[in-house]
Design a protein around this motif. Structure first.
Motif, PDB file in Angstrom:
ATOM      1  N   ILE A 197       0.843  -1.208   0.000  1.00  0.00           N
ATOM      2  CA  ILE A 197       0.000   0.000   0.000  1.00  0.00           C
ATOM      3  C   ILE A 197       0.872   1.250   0.000  1.00  0.00           C
ATOM      4  O   ILE A 197       0.603   2.218  -0.721  1.00  0.00           O
ATOM      5  CB  ILE A 197      -0.947  -0.005   1.218  1.00  0.00           C
ATOM      6  N   ARG A 198       1.949   1.233   0.776  1.00  0.00           N
ATOM      7  CA  ARG A 198       2.820   2.416   0.865  1.00  0.00           C
ATOM      8  C   ARG A 198       3.502   2.720  -0.467  1.00  0.00           C
ATOM      9  O   ARG A 198       3.874   3.874  -0.722  1.00  0.00           O
ATOM     10  CB  ARG A 198       3.855   2.214   1.963  1.00  0.00           C
ATOM     11  N   LYS A 199       3.670   1.717  -1.308  1.00  0.00           N
ATOM     12  CA  LYS A 199       4.239   1.966  -2.630  1.00  0.00           C
ATOM     13  C   LYS A 199       3.276   2.750  -3.520  1.00  0.00           C
ATOM     14  O   LYS A 199       3.694   3.401  -4.477  1.00  0.00           O
ATOM     15  CB  LYS A 199       4.603   0.641  -3.308  1.00  0.00           C
ATOM     16  N   ALA A 200       1.978   2.667  -3.194  1.00  0.00           N
ATOM     17  CA  ALA A 200       0.955   3.296  -4.040  1.00  0.00           C
ATOM     18  C   ALA A 200       0.500   4.648  -3.527  1.00  0.00           C
ATOM     19  O   ALA A 200      -0.092   5.427  -4.281  1.00  0.00           O
ATOM     20  CB  ALA A 200      -0.255   2.366  -4.162  1.00  0.00           C
ATOM     21  N   THR A 201       0.745   4.966  -2.249  1.00  0.00           N
ATOM     22  CA  THR A 201       0.212   6.207  -1.686  1.00  0.00           C
ATOM     23  C   THR A 201       1.056   6.666  -0.505  1.00  0.00           C
ATOM     24  O   THR A 201       1.699   5.852   0.175  1.00  0.00           O
ATOM     25  CB  THR A 201      -1.249   6.018  -1.229  1.00  0.00           C
ATOM     26  N   SER A 202       1.018   7.963  -0.257  1.00  0.00           N
ATOM     27  CA  SER A 202       1.670   8.524   0.932  1.00  0.00           C
ATOM     28  C   SER A 202       0.677   8.700   2.074  1.00  0.00           C
ATOM     29  O   SER A 202       1.052   9.183   3.151  1.00  0.00           O
ATOM     30  CB  SER A 202       2.297   9.885   0.586  1.00  0.00           C
ATOM     31  N   LEU A 203      -0.590   8.313   1.865  1.00  0.00           N
ATOM     32  CA  LEU A 203      -1.593   8.439   2.922  1.00  0.00           C
ATOM     33  C   LEU A 203      -1.269   7.508   4.089  1.00  0.00           C
ATOM     34  O   LEU A 203      -0.688   6.432   3.896  1.00  0.00           O
ATOM     35  CB  LEU A 203      -2.980   8.078   2.381  1.00  0.00           C
ATOM     36  N   PRO A 204      -1.669   7.886   5.303  1.00  0.00           N
ATOM     37  CA  PRO A 204      -1.508   6.977   6.435  1.00  0.00           C
ATOM     38  C   PRO A 204      -2.328   5.693   6.218  1.00  0.00           C
ATOM     39  O   PRO A 204      -3.341   5.700   5.520  1.00  0.00           O
ATOM     40  CB  PRO A 204      -2.060   7.770   7.627  1.00  0.00           C
ATOM     41  N   VAL A 205      -1.857   4.620   6.821  1.00  0.00           N
ATOM     42  CA  VAL A 205      -2.538   3.329   6.748  1.00  0.00           C
ATOM     43  C   VAL A 205      -2.963   2.933   8.155  1.00  0.00           C
ATOM     44  O   VAL A 205      -2.139   2.918   9.078  1.00  0.00           O
ATOM     45  CB  VAL A 205      -1.612   2.249   6.162  1.00  0.00           C
ATOM     46  N   ALA A 206      -4.256   2.630   8.326  1.00  0.00           N
ATOM     47  CA  ALA A 206      -4.780   2.189   9.619  1.00  0.00           C
ATOM     48  C   ALA A 206      -5.285   0.758   9.499  1.00  0.00           C
ATOM     49  O   ALA A 206      -5.854   0.372   8.472  1.00  0.00           O
ATOM     50  CB  ALA A 206      -5.903   3.103  10.090  1.00  0.00           C
ATOM     51  N   ILE A 207      -5.080  -0.029  10.541  1.00  0.00           N
ATOM     52  CA  ILE A 207      -5.508  -1.425  10.558  1.00  0.00           C
ATOM     53  C   ILE A 207      -6.672  -1.588  11.526  1.00  0.00           C
ATOM     54  O   ILE A 207      -6.628  -1.122  12.666  1.00  0.00           O
ATOM     55  CB  ILE A 207      -4.344  -2.350  10.975  1.00  0.00           C
ATOM     56  N   GLY A 208      -7.719  -2.271  11.068  1.00  0.00           N
ATOM     57  CA  GLY A 208      -8.870  -2.586  11.904  1.00  0.00           C
ATOM     58  C   GLY A 208      -9.332  -4.013  11.649  1.00  0.00           C
ATOM     59  O   GLY A 208      -8.664  -4.788  10.982  1.00  0.00           O
ATOM     60  N   PHE A 209     -10.496  -4.364  12.200  1.00  0.00           N
ATOM     61  CA  PHE A 209     -11.050  -5.722  12.098  1.00  0.00           C
ATOM     62  C   PHE A 209     -10.160  -6.699  12.871  1.00  0.00           C
ATOM     63  O   PHE A 209      -9.367  -7.429  12.291  1.00  0.00           O
ATOM     64  CB  PHE A 209     -11.169  -6.195  10.643  1.00  0.00           C
ATOM     65  N   GLY A 210     -10.255  -6.706  14.161  1.00  0.00           N
ATOM     66  CA  GLY A 210      -9.508  -7.680  14.939  1.00  0.00           C
ATOM     67  C   GLY A 210      -8.772  -7.127  16.136  1.00  0.00           C
ATOM     68  O   GLY A 210      -8.243  -7.892  16.942  1.00  0.00           O
TER      69      GLY A 210
END
Length: 257
Positions: A197-210
């Motif tokens: 994902i970081r290769k495609a965007t500079s937006l922050p990445v958040a993890i959920g579901f679990g």
């Protein structure tokens, strides 16, 4: 930079992943919901409001039940916006609304987005809208001043990641499993997905579901910029426990080692 990405930047500067609690609007009733959401929001970086919906295909039994309780109590879209407006007056953090697409269409997208912006919401999480299926709707939300957050999963291809990130703003929401929401004792290794994902965007990445507590938050914070916790908070409320205690555990786990 939007208020949402700014919140992630501040958390990063403090050496931790951003903490994002989720509660279903109006659960267990509107008054107690406002109390819980306010207290959680005071210890969070962002707040996610869930719009109760009768057919939440992406949600597990805990959030489904919370939505059913809220709907039986008469909570509808208009009241959700009223609750959001009250939270906006109480909290200085970004507030997002998680909603399935049907309520947006039932209201008319332009009217829905205008009401969301007027209530002080910063963005929308749209779990069942493939953004490339209706880019006009995404553009309408952005024109209303709302960030649009879409979901990626461990099964997402590089092509899908490129498509979703192109239409996303604020942050990218990564689900930890190919399933529904729900607290889990252990997360899979999401490092490879987050790196793609970081290769495609500079937006922050958040993890959920679990995310269920300190250890799962720690696993998410090792690779991502944010940790979303929902079902575990709602379960705490169901069991008569203080959800703030659990959120503090998540905050502790979200510190980057």
């Amino acid at each position: 930079m939007s208020r949402i990405t700014d919140a992630f930047s501040r958390a990063r500067a403090e050496g931790r992943a951003a903490v994002v609690p989720y509660l279903t609007a109006g659960y267990p009733n509107p008054e107690r919901y406002l109390d819980y959401a306010t207290r959680l929001g005071q210890r969070a970086d962002l707040l996610e409001i869930g719009l109760p919906y009768s057919d939440p295909l992406g949600d597990g039994p805990t959030i489904q039940h919370a939505g059913e309780v809220a709907l039986r109590a008469g909570v509808r879209t208009r009241q959700v916006f009223e609750l959001a407006r009250e939270l906006r007056a109480r909290l200085g953090i970004p507030i997002l609304l998680m909603t399935y697409l049907n309520p947006v269409l039932a209201w008319d997208p332009e009217r829905f987005f205008a009401a969301a912006a007027e209530a002080g919401l910063d963005g929308l999480i749209l779990p069942d809208l493939p953004p490339d299926e209706d880019p006009k709707l995404v553009a309408e939300a952005r024109a209303a001043g709302l960030d649009t957050v879409f979901l990626l999963a461990p099964t997402s291809t590089d092509e899908r990641i490129a498509t979703v990130t192109r239409h996303s703003s604020g942050f990218v929401y990564t689900v930890s499993v190919t399933g529904v929401t729900g607290a889990r004792n252990k997360l899979p290794d999401l490092g490879p997905l987050v790196r793609r994902i970081r290769k495609a965007t500079s937006l922050p990445v958040a993890i959920g579901f679990g995310i269920s507590g300190r250890e799962t938050a720690r696993a998410a914070a090792r690779v991502a910029d944010g940790v979303v916790v929902g079902s575990a908070l709602i379960r705490a409320i169901e069991e008569g426990r203080d959800p703030l205690t659990l959120l503090e555990e998540v905050r502790e786990g979200a510190r980057v080692e």
